[in-house]
Design an enzyme around this catalytic site. Structure first.
Site, PDB file in Angstrom:
ATOM      1  N   GLU A  80       0.841  -1.196   0.000  1.00 47.11           N
ATOM      2  CA  GLU A  80       0.000   0.000   0.000  1.00 47.11           C
ATOM      3  C   GLU A  80       0.879   1.249   0.000  1.00 47.11           C
ATOM      4  O   GLU A  80       1.903   1.311   0.681  1.00 47.11           O
ATOM      5  CB  GLU A  80      -0.900   0.002   1.240  1.00 47.11           C
ATOM      6  CG  GLU A  80      -1.679   1.274   1.474  1.00 47.11           C
ATOM      7  CD  GLU A  80      -2.796   1.481   0.468  1.00 47.11           C
ATOM      8  OE1 GLU A  80      -3.685   2.297   0.732  1.00 47.11           O
ATOM      9  OE2 GLU A  80      -2.793   0.821  -0.591  1.00 47.11           O
ATOM     10  N   ASP A 108      -2.494  -5.036   0.776  1.00 47.70           N
ATOM     11  CA  ASP A 108      -1.776  -3.963   1.469  1.00 47.70           C
ATOM     12  C   ASP A 108      -0.383  -4.381   1.925  1.00 47.70           C
ATOM     13  O   ASP A 108       0.549  -3.579   1.900  1.00 47.70           O
ATOM     14  CB  ASP A 108      -2.584  -3.493   2.685  1.00 47.70           C
ATOM     15  CG  ASP A 108      -3.898  -2.849   2.284  1.00 47.70           C
ATOM     16  OD1 ASP A 108      -3.885  -2.017   1.365  1.00 47.70           O
ATOM     17  OD2 ASP A 108      -4.935  -3.188   2.888  1.00 47.70           O
TER      18      ASP A 108
END
Length: 252
Positions: A80, A108
């Site tokens: 992310e 992420d």
């Protein structure tokens, strides 16, 4: 809300959030609630990974200060915050190296200890509702899901919370602090309710008049991460930079 974001989040996080929004054609000065949500999500991802390492025996350990042994490696790879092209490059590299299946959507984090991708969620609603939405979207048992709320609740795949209680408590404390700071500024209701947010946006635009769209004063601090992303994810010094902003927000 924009002023709150710039006051309460580390400049590096703010810069990454702005870059992410602009990549998708969104304006942080207009979609301020999304701006705040992205900054919050980025910070939680960083806090999730900070201090967690893997030693030479493959065991997960926590190192909070000092210069750790050179044999230590970060337990989590942060995906992310990267631009999409670089993020997919990292994901492909991980898949080729570890043999895990390539996810349909960008996750992420990657957990080198558990050998799995992780999706982090931060919700203003009930955790189980948001968890189900994430699970229905991802449709993969390979990706681990961990949801946090601003009320201190959390939910994770198979009740596997990955981190120790202290690390999770640090994240929950930060989220609670953000909520309290928003509430003290009269921003929380609009952050939670899209309808209230639209009303507030119209009010803000009307009050700004002909000045809308003009650049506002921003921090002159420039993150090295914008010059080259890789050192940020691997450099232990980022911990100290982020840590200072975790449990406090500057008042107006």
């Amino acid at each position: 809300m924009e002023d709150f974001v710039r006051q309460c989040f580390n400049p590096m996080i703010v810069e990454l959030a702005e870059k992410t929004m602009k990549e998708y054609g969104e304006d942080p000065k207009i979609e301020t609630n999304k701006f705040a949500a992205i900054c919050t999500h980025l910070e939680v991802c960083f806090m999730y990974s900070d201090f967690h390492f893997i030693d030479e025996r493959g065991e997960s350990i926590i190192v909070e200060s000092g210069d750790p042994n050179a044999l230590l490696k970060h337990r989590f790879e942060i995906i992310e915050g990267r631009d999409r092209a670089m993020a997919w490059t990292v994901v492909n590299s991980i898949c080729n190296t570890t043999g895990v299946d390539k996810p349909k959507f960008l996750p992420d984090l990657y957990d080198y200890k558990e050998n799995r991708f992780t999706e982090i969620g931060v919700t203003r609603r009930e955790v189980h509702i948001y968890y189900l939405e994430k699970a229905n979207k991802i449709k993969s048992e390979e990706t681990h899901i961990h949801i946090f709320s601003f009320t201190g609740e959390e939910m994770a795949t198979k009740a596997d919370y990955t981190l120790d209680e202290e690390s999770r408590a640090r994240i929950k404390t930060r989220l609670f602090t953000i909520r309290q700071e928003m509430a003290s500024r009269g921003l929380w209701d609009s952050f939670v309710s899209p309808r209230e947010a639209k009303r507030q946006l119209k009010k803000d635009l009307k009050s700004q008049g002909p000045c809308v769209g003009l650049p506002t004063k921003v921090s002159h601090l420039t993150s090295p991460a914008l010059k080259t992303l890789e050192p940020m994810w691997m450099d232990l010094n980022r911990t100290a930079a982020l840590r200072a902003s975790f449990l406090k927000c500057r008042k107006k």
